[in-house]
Write a protein that holds these residues in place. Structure first.
Motif, PDB file in Angstrom:
ATOM      1  N   UNK A 112      48.677  43.901  35.695  1.00  0.00           N
ATOM      2  CA  UNK A 112      49.328  43.905  34.385  1.00  0.00           C
ATOM      3  C   UNK A 112      50.112  42.614  34.185  1.00  0.00           C
ATOM      4  N   UNK A 113      50.480  42.337  32.963  1.00  0.00           N
ATOM      5  CA  UNK A 113      51.241  41.115  32.671  1.00  0.00           C
ATOM      6  C   UNK A 113      52.723  41.263  33.007  1.00  0.00           C
ATOM      7  N   UNK A 115      55.804  42.451  35.004  1.00  0.00           N
ATOM      8  CA  UNK A 115      56.210  42.959  36.314  1.00  0.00           C
ATOM      9  C   UNK A 115      57.206  44.109  36.172  1.00  0.00           C
ATOM     10  N   UNK A 116      58.057  44.044  35.181  1.00  0.00           N
ATOM     11  CA  UNK A 116      59.019  45.108  34.959  1.00  0.00           C
ATOM     12  C   UNK A 116      58.344  46.444  34.704  1.00  0.00           C
ATOM     13  N   UNK A 117      57.241  46.429  33.975  1.00  0.00           N
ATOM     14  CA  UNK A 117      56.499  47.664  33.713  1.00  0.00           C
ATOM     15  C   UNK A 117      55.926  48.229  35.005  1.00  0.00           C
ATOM     16  N   UNK A 118      55.427  47.355  35.876  1.00  0.00           N
ATOM     17  CA  UNK A 118      54.866  47.803  37.155  1.00  0.00           C
ATOM     18  C   UNK A 118      55.965  48.394  38.033  1.00  0.00           C
ATOM     19  N   UNK A 119      57.150  47.814  37.974  1.00  0.00           N
ATOM     20  CA  UNK A 119      58.280  48.378  38.718  1.00  0.00           C
ATOM     21  C   UNK A 119      58.616  49.786  38.232  1.00  0.00           C
ATOM     22  N   UNK A 120      58.592  49.990  36.919  1.00  0.00           N
ATOM     23  CA  UNK A 120      58.846  51.325  36.363  1.00  0.00           C
ATOM     24  C   UNK A 120      57.789  52.316  36.817  1.00  0.00           C
ATOM     25  N   UNK A 121      56.535  51.864  36.814  1.00  0.00           N
ATOM     26  CA  UNK A 121      55.437  52.717  37.273  1.00  0.00           C
ATOM     27  C   UNK A 121      55.686  53.156  38.715  1.00  0.00           C
ATOM     28  N   UNK A 122      56.078  52.211  39.557  1.00  0.00           N
ATOM     29  CA  UNK A 122      56.315  52.513  40.971  1.00  0.00           C
ATOM     30  C   UNK A 122      57.508  53.451  41.154  1.00  0.00           C
ATOM     31  N   UNK A 123      58.547  53.237  40.369  1.00  0.00           N
ATOM     32  CA  UNK A 123      59.749  54.079  40.485  1.00  0.00           C
ATOM     33  C   UNK A 123      59.449  55.543  40.186  1.00  0.00           C
ATOM     34  N   UNK A 124      58.540  55.797  39.254  1.00  0.00           N
ATOM     35  CA  UNK A 124      58.257  57.166  38.835  1.00  0.00           C
ATOM     36  C   UNK A 124      57.043  57.772  39.530  1.00  0.00           C
ATOM     37  N   UNK A 130      50.317  49.606  44.173  1.00  0.00           N
ATOM     38  CA  UNK A 130      49.963  48.274  44.670  1.00  0.00           C
ATOM     39  C   UNK A 130      49.880  47.320  43.492  1.00  0.00           C
ATOM     40  N   UNK A 131      50.648  46.254  43.552  1.00  0.00           N
ATOM     41  CA  UNK A 131      50.627  45.223  42.522  1.00  0.00           C
ATOM     42  C   UNK A 131      49.432  44.312  42.749  1.00  0.00           C
ATOM     43  N   UNK A 132      48.464  44.361  41.834  1.00  0.00           N
ATOM     44  CA  UNK A 132      47.267  43.534  41.947  1.00  0.00           C
ATOM     45  C   UNK A 132      47.347  42.302  41.052  1.00  0.00           C
ATOM     46  N   UNK A 133      48.522  41.993  40.544  1.00  0.00           N
ATOM     47  CA  UNK A 133      48.867  40.783  39.787  1.00  0.00           C
ATOM     48  C   UNK A 133      49.758  41.173  38.624  1.00  0.00           C
ATOM     49  N   UNK A 134      50.875  40.466  38.535  1.00  0.00           N
ATOM     50  CA  UNK A 134      51.720  40.533  37.345  1.00  0.00           C
ATOM     51  C   UNK A 134      52.090  39.099  36.974  1.00  0.00           C
ATOM     52  N   UNK A 135      52.902  38.968  35.929  1.00  0.00           N
ATOM     53  CA  UNK A 135      53.347  37.639  35.524  1.00  0.00           C
ATOM     54  C   UNK A 135      54.240  36.987  36.578  1.00  0.00           C
TER      55      UNK A 135
END
Length: 318
Positions: A112-113, A115-124, A130-135
């Motif tokens: 995803x673009x 990173x904050x959104x991916x952090x939210x996904x992981x928190x919940x 697994x982060x496969x690429x963020x900004x």
């Protein structure tokens, strides 16, 4: 050959800042083991019955293929989900997506673009993410880079990496993993393009513990003078497309060509995460030359993805 015990079961892989040097070294050991098993045609279906949800909000070649093939080789199943396939693309909160998907799959991989959104996904999420690429980060690429360097030189600690170009997500993850593993890294970028200040601070603090050095140099020729590895990436990353023409001018002195490679240490290798723009950040002669290991890097994406997957998911003892 027994699988490596990594002690990171259930852990999210968002950035290498969250991992110890020992944990990263264990992942590299696991990747080496899995690579040998594949080459020797040894069965390693360690994730039989497991499912990986793969969320892609932007295009991918190496990431999608390596994760999907990796899960197949491990006996599991990978489910590809584009942004258009999910309700998240129509406004569903990422927190709801995380809680629902956690009931279906054993791990979530996301590209995803934001990173904050991916952090939210992981928190919940109740399963590893697994982060496969963020900004901001590209941790899987950096682990594949470390594996490739280890294969080429037989070691990591004390080697000198010079990254030439834009201080982007790839550079951030490379900087963090270099500091964690005791490699010295020089960032050769134009002023104000050296990357995120918080990432620099984290890398510097880690480097103090491992004895590595992390520095910024504006002059690319001076930056590569002691390099064992010269690394570059595209000058215009996803999200910066409107700046493409201005960036071509700003970065024109940062092209990796035969002249720049000749100023590095004898036996230096060239690395690029791909895709590459021949004639921009790198010349075709370097990309296709004898010093280039870019397709070894690409192959090693498969082996490190499998190492990550078998480490974060519950795997029966063998």
């Amino acid at each position: 050959m027994q699988q490596t015990k990594t002690n990171i079961t259930g852990k999210d892989v968002l950035t290498w800042k969250d991992f110890t040097t020992e944990e990263i070294e264990q992942l590299l050991e696991q990747a080496n083991l899995l690579k040998k098993k594949l080459k020797n045609n040894e069965s390693h279906e360690w994730l039989k019955g497991k499912s990986l949800g793969m969320i892609f909000q932007n295009a991918s070649t190496r990431t999608r293929v390596s994760f999907e093939v990796g899960m197949t080789q491990l006996g599991g199943h990978a489910l590809f989900l584009s942004g258009e396939d999910l309700q998240i693309g129509r406004g569903e909160p990422v927190e709801d997506t995380a809680r629902a998907m956690s009931r279906y799959v054993d791990a979530i991989m996301i590209r995803a673009n934001d990173h904050g959104m991916v952090q939210k996904l992981a928190e919940m999420s109740d399963v590893p993410v697994i982060n496969a690429l963020t900004d901001l980060y590209h941790p899987c690429q950096a682990l594949a880079d470390a594996l490739t360097i280890q294969e080429q030189f037989g070691r990591l600690k004390g080697l000198n990496i010079t990254y030439v170009g834009d201080g982007n997500n790839v550079a951030h993850s490379l900087m963090i993993i270099a500091a964690k593993l005791g490699m010295n890294m020089t960032m050769a970028t134009p002023q104000d393009y050296e990357g995120d200040a918080d990432v620099w601070d984290a890398a510097q603090k880690q480097a103090e513990q491992t004895g590595a050095t992390i520095r910024h140099v504006v002059d690319p020729e001076r930056a590569v003078s002691d390099a064992h590895i010269i690394y570059t990436d595209v000058w215009t990353s996803m999200g910066a497309e409107k700046e493409q023409q201005s960036r071509l001018k700003i970065f024109e002195k940062y092209q990796v060509n035969d002249q720049l490679m000749a100023k590095a240490q004898p036996g230096a290798i060239f690395m690029h995460c791909l895709p590459a723009h021949r004639g921009e950040e790198v010349t075709a002669s370097v990309l296709e030359g004898k010093q280039s290991v870019v397709f070894d890097q690409a192959e090693n994406r498969l082996h490190v993805q499998k190492a990550i997957l078998t480490s974060v998911m519950e795997v029966p003892a063998t």
